[in-house]
Structures are given as structure tokens and as C-alpha cells.
Design a protein around this motif. Structure first.
Motif, PDB file in Angstrom:
ATOM      1  N   ASN A 129      48.385 -23.102   0.406  1.00 30.36           N
ATOM      2  CA  ASN A 129      47.167 -22.398  -0.038  1.00 30.36           C
ATOM      3  C   ASN A 129      45.947 -22.941   0.694  1.00 30.36           C
ATOM      4  N   LYS A 130      45.905 -24.269   0.830  1.00 28.25           N
ATOM      5  CA  LYS A 130      44.765 -24.909   1.509  1.00 28.25           C
ATOM      6  C   LYS A 130      44.704 -24.480   2.971  1.00 28.25           C
ATOM      7  N   ILE A 131      45.880 -24.468   3.622  1.00 26.08           N
ATOM      8  CA  ILE A 131      45.924 -24.054   5.034  1.00 26.08           C
ATOM      9  C   ILE A 131      45.445 -22.606   5.143  1.00 26.08           C
ATOM     10  N   HIS A 132      45.965 -21.772   4.255  1.00 22.74           N
ATOM     11  CA  HIS A 132      45.588 -20.352   4.261  1.00 22.74           C
ATOM     12  C   HIS A 132      44.075 -20.194   4.094  1.00 22.74           C
ATOM     13  N   SER A 133      43.519 -20.896   3.109  1.00 25.48           N
ATOM     14  CA  SER A 133      42.089 -20.676   2.839  1.00 25.48           C
ATOM     15  C   SER A 133      41.196 -21.339   3.882  1.00 25.48           C
ATOM     16  N   SER A 134      41.617 -22.469   4.453  1.00 25.68           N
ATOM     17  CA  SER A 134      40.727 -23.086   5.457  1.00 25.68           C
ATOM     18  C   SER A 134      40.777 -22.366   6.794  1.00 25.68           C
ATOM     19  N   LEU A 135      41.904 -21.770   7.145  1.00 26.08           N
ATOM     20  CA  LEU A 135      41.983 -21.147   8.471  1.00 26.08           C
ATOM     21  C   LEU A 135      41.566 -19.683   8.494  1.00 26.08           C
ATOM     22  N   LEU A 177      53.538 -35.883   7.827  1.00 27.02           N
ATOM     23  CA  LEU A 177      53.434 -34.898   8.918  1.00 27.02           C
ATOM     24  C   LEU A 177      54.277 -35.286  10.132  1.00 27.02           C
ATOM     25  N   LEU A 178      55.188 -34.412  10.530  1.00 24.38           N
ATOM     26  CA  LEU A 178      56.007 -34.661  11.726  1.00 24.38           C
ATOM     27  C   LEU A 178      55.490 -33.857  12.909  1.00 24.38           C
ATOM     28  N   SER A 179      55.297 -32.555  12.724  1.00 30.55           N
ATOM     29  CA  SER A 179      54.788 -31.762  13.848  1.00 30.55           C
ATOM     30  C   SER A 179      54.283 -30.391  13.383  1.00 30.55           C
ATOM     31  N   LYS A 226      46.754 -29.416  11.395  1.00 32.58           N
ATOM     32  CA  LYS A 226      47.067 -30.856  11.258  1.00 32.58           C
ATOM     33  C   LYS A 226      46.010 -31.547  10.424  1.00 32.58           C
ATOM     34  N   GLN A 227      44.762 -31.172  10.669  1.00 33.41           N
ATOM     35  CA  GLN A 227      43.660 -31.800   9.932  1.00 33.41           C
ATOM     36  C   GLN A 227      43.743 -31.490   8.433  1.00 33.41           C
ATOM     37  N   VAL A 228      44.033 -30.231   8.102  1.00 28.03           N
ATOM     38  CA  VAL A 228      44.150 -29.864   6.684  1.00 28.03           C
ATOM     39  C   VAL A 228      45.267 -30.679   6.020  1.00 28.03           C
ATOM     40  N   ILE A 229      46.362 -30.854   6.739  1.00 29.19           N
ATOM     41  CA  ILE A 229      47.501 -31.606   6.182  1.00 29.19           C
ATOM     42  C   ILE A 229      47.116 -33.073   5.978  1.00 29.19           C
ATOM     43  N   GLU A 230      46.437 -33.629   6.983  1.00 28.71           N
ATOM     44  CA  GLU A 230      46.072 -35.056   6.901  1.00 28.71           C
ATOM     45  C   GLU A 230      45.027 -35.303   5.819  1.00 28.71           C
ATOM     46  N   VAL A 231      43.990 -34.458   5.809  1.00 31.93           N
ATOM     47  CA  VAL A 231      42.936 -34.607   4.788  1.00 31.93           C
ATOM     48  C   VAL A 231      43.526 -34.362   3.398  1.00 31.93           C
TER      49      VAL A 231
END
Ligand code: ZN
Length: 368
Positions: free
Chosen positions: A174-180, A262-264, A250-255
């Protein structure tokens, strides 16, 4: 029942064209040499039907259960054969050469690439290439745009260590979807039924179908050994933004607190997109407007998401233009929304496409 390859081969042979069927799959290439010297122009028509079994009210409906023309490629073949017929009958005054490429497997993005890999361009060498696709726009209209006519389509794959709960996965995607995701304020460019809308559709300068990044809301997830895979499709209008997507994810995952997991992140589908040659597009617009008036040719201001065409592979080798041809007629209840149940085409668009592109090909052949 005669196979489509055989029917086309026969039709073109009867017109006096040289015909090749040994390039790829059910493909057919017809070569028409004019009696006079000139340019070499290719016209591409895709051939494939779809694995559908929607109710079909036309009297020429498919006789093969589970297979039907739900994307209008039968219209494309009819237009190409019509153009071939008129040009063949005028061979004596024809300058140059016209190649008719009947291409299989457009839907799977395989056919054009395979034809090229199998040496198509050692058998024919066009200076320019043209093609079209039927769409849900009103019949009588032809829509074209310089450069990209569709969004760039990618599929993203995220690999994580497999220790996230289902809730955590949902929260992260959801976060990836909304940030991108990016769209004009209040617009929903994924609502493809509006592409023909006069106010917000492709032909309006205020179209909602420009400057967006659409990303699937629901990622597909699966796991193997210790790895969790998350995948989603995305549609970006601006080539320059493509390289930012992976770092942003990657940034959304790390934050979001999953730096350790995270692998790739990678693109796993990178089909090219249709890119129309600007000069040839201008020439086509001018020619069609001069001959048929300004009403039929519609300037495209947007990029259609979801659709694309492997015509892009030809354009990587040969400058060319790809047009969208209106096939809907709302007064008659005909909606040519590709792949949708109830897809139907107003056959008048065969005449629009046939005469317009016949004129364009002739005009190009006569150019120095
Ligand atoms: Zn199609």
C-alpha cells in the motif's frame, strides 16, 4: 475451414504480389513492386484473435469455440488487403515498393520480434513503416501523436527475506502504491473507458491521460525457499522517470523498516513502447488533413495506459508511425473497447482506414 495464412496468401497472390510465408508462424509478407522507381514503404497488419468466448452477435462470428476477434485484428487485415488491392490494380503508375506485413502474435508481444529475428529485414528493406490499431474512439476518427502514444509498461519484482506477515506485506505494498502513484489532481487515468471522452479523453488538451504513473494496487505475492516475491505492473508516461522508480521503491521499503529484509528490486518485463517518428507523423497529419479535411484526424494529447503494440520492435529498426483508428459508434450501440466483453466494431472504419492510409502511402511513395 481454410487457415487465415492460406486465405491471405491466396488473396495477395491473386493480386499479383510476391508472397512469403516462411518468416515466422502464420505470418505472411506480400511484396508489391510498382512499375516506377521510388521509396519502399511497409504496412503492418496484426492477425491474432483472442482466447475469449464472449457472446458475439455478428453473423461472421468465430467458428472456433473459445477463440474470437476481440481486439479488431480482423479489421486490420481487411484494411491491409484493401490497400493492397487498390495499389496492385494501379501497379503501372505506382512508384516504388509496398510491403504488406501480416504479423502473428502481437498480443503476446512475440510476433514482430520473431519476424525480425528470423530475417524479415534481409528479405525486405522498407524505408518507412506504418500500422494502426482499432480503438474505442468514434468511427471516422484517426488519432495520432508524435513520440510515445502509450505509457511505458513495466513489471516490477521485489525480493525480500520471507519473514513478513500478510498484514505487513499489505501495509508495505500500500505504501509503495501510494508513494509512487502520480496523476493529475482528482483524475483516474486507469479508467480507460474515458479515452474517448471529449473533455478528459486522449483528444482533449486537458486529457487525464498524460503525466501519470499508475501502479497496481494489489501486488501479487508468492514465496520460494526463504524469499518473498512481490510483483506489480506499472505504467509511466515519462521515459525520464523510469530510472527513478527502482530507487524510489527501495527507499519506501527501507524507510518502512525493512532494510534488513530487502534483497532486490528489478524490472522483469521491459517491452519497448511505440514511438512515432516526429517528422513522419507531421507529414502524415498534413497529408490526411489536406486530403480529407480537419475533421477526421484527431490530435492525441495523452498516452493510453495498458495498451501497447509490438509494432515498437519494427520502429526500433525503421522509422514509422502507428495510428489509432476509431471503431465505436455509440448511436448504434457499438463500443470497440479492445478485449472487453461485447467488443464490436463499426465496419465503416475499414473504409476510413483503407482510404486514408492508401492516400498516405501514395503520397509518401511520390515524395523524393
Ligand atoms: Zn490488439
Amino acid at each position: 475451414m481454410k487457415h487465415i495464412q492460406e486465405i491471405i496468401k491466396q488473396y495477395l497472390s491473386n493480386l499479383g504480389l510476391q508472397v512469403k510465408t516462411d518468416i515466422y508462424g502464420y505470418g505472411v509478407v506480400g511484396i508489391l513492386n510498382g512499375d516506377k522507381k521510388g521509396k519502399k514503404i511497409a504496412w503492418r497488419a496484426d492477425m491474432d484473435a483472442l482466447p475469449n468466448d464472449f457472446p458475439d452477435k455478428v453473423d461472421f462470428k468465430s467458428k472456433v469455440k473459445g477463440v474470437q476477434h476481440g481486439c479488431g485484428h480482423d479489421i486490420h487485415m481487411a484494411i491491409a488487403l484493401g490497400i493492397a488491392e487498390v495499389l496492385a490494380k494501379n501497379k503501372k503508375s505506382l512508384h516504388g515498393t509496398v510491403y504488406f506485413i501480416f504479423q502473428p502474435e502481437e498480443e503476446t508481444f512475440v510476433g514482430a520480434k520473431k519476424m525480425i529475428e528470423n530475417g524479415l529485414l534481409s528479405k525486405i528493406n522498407p524505408d518507412e513503416i506504418y500500422g494502426l490499431h482499432v480503438t474505442a474512439l468514434p468511427v471516422g476518427q484517426i488519432l495520432v501523436k508524435k513520440n510515445e502514444i502509450f505509457a511505458y509498461q513495466k513489471r516490477i519484482r521485489i525480493e525480500l527475506k520471507n519473514d513478513l506477515s500478510n498484514e505487513e506485506i499489505k501495509e508495505l505494498t500500500n505504501k509503495i502504491h501510494s508513494s509512487l502513484s502520480r496523476a493529475q489532481i482528482g483524475s483516474k487515468p486507469w479508467e480507460i473507458q474515458y479515452i474517448g471522452d471529449p473533455k478528459i479523453g486522449l483528444a482533449s488538451p486537458n486529457t487525464i491521460f498524460k503525466d501519470y504513473l499508475i501502479i497496481d494496487e494489489d501486488f501479487s505475492s508468492y514465496s520460494g525457499n526463504d524469499t518473498l516475491f512481490l510483483e506489480a505492473n506499472l505504467y509511466e508516461t515519462d521515459a525520464a522517470n523510469l530510472r527513478k522508480i527502482i530507487p524510489q521503491i527501495k527507499q519506501v521499503i527501507e524507510v518502512g523498516g525493512y532494510r534488513e529484509q530487502l534483497l532486490s528490486v528489478s524490472f522483469i518485463m521491459e517491452n519497448p513502447t511505440v514511438i512515432n517518428d516526429p517528422e513522419l507523423t507531421d507529414f502524415a497529419v498534413k497529408t490526411l488533413e489536406n486530403i480529407y479535411g480537419k475533421g477526421g484526424l484527431i490530435k492525441d494529447y495523452g498516452q493510453c495506459p495498458f495498451f501497447n503494440d509490438d509494432f515498437a520492435y519494427f520502429q526500433q529498426k525503421i522509422p514509422g508511425v502507428y495510428f489509432l483508428l476509431g471503431g465505436s459508434n455509440l448511436e448504434k450501440g457499438i463500443v470497440a473497447l479492445n478485449h472487453a466483453p461485447g467488443f464490436e466494431v463499426d465496419e465503416e472504419c475499414i473504409r476510413t482506414g483503407g482510404k486514408s492510409f492508401l492516400s498516405l502511402i501514395l503520397k509518401r511513395l511520390n515524395e523524393k
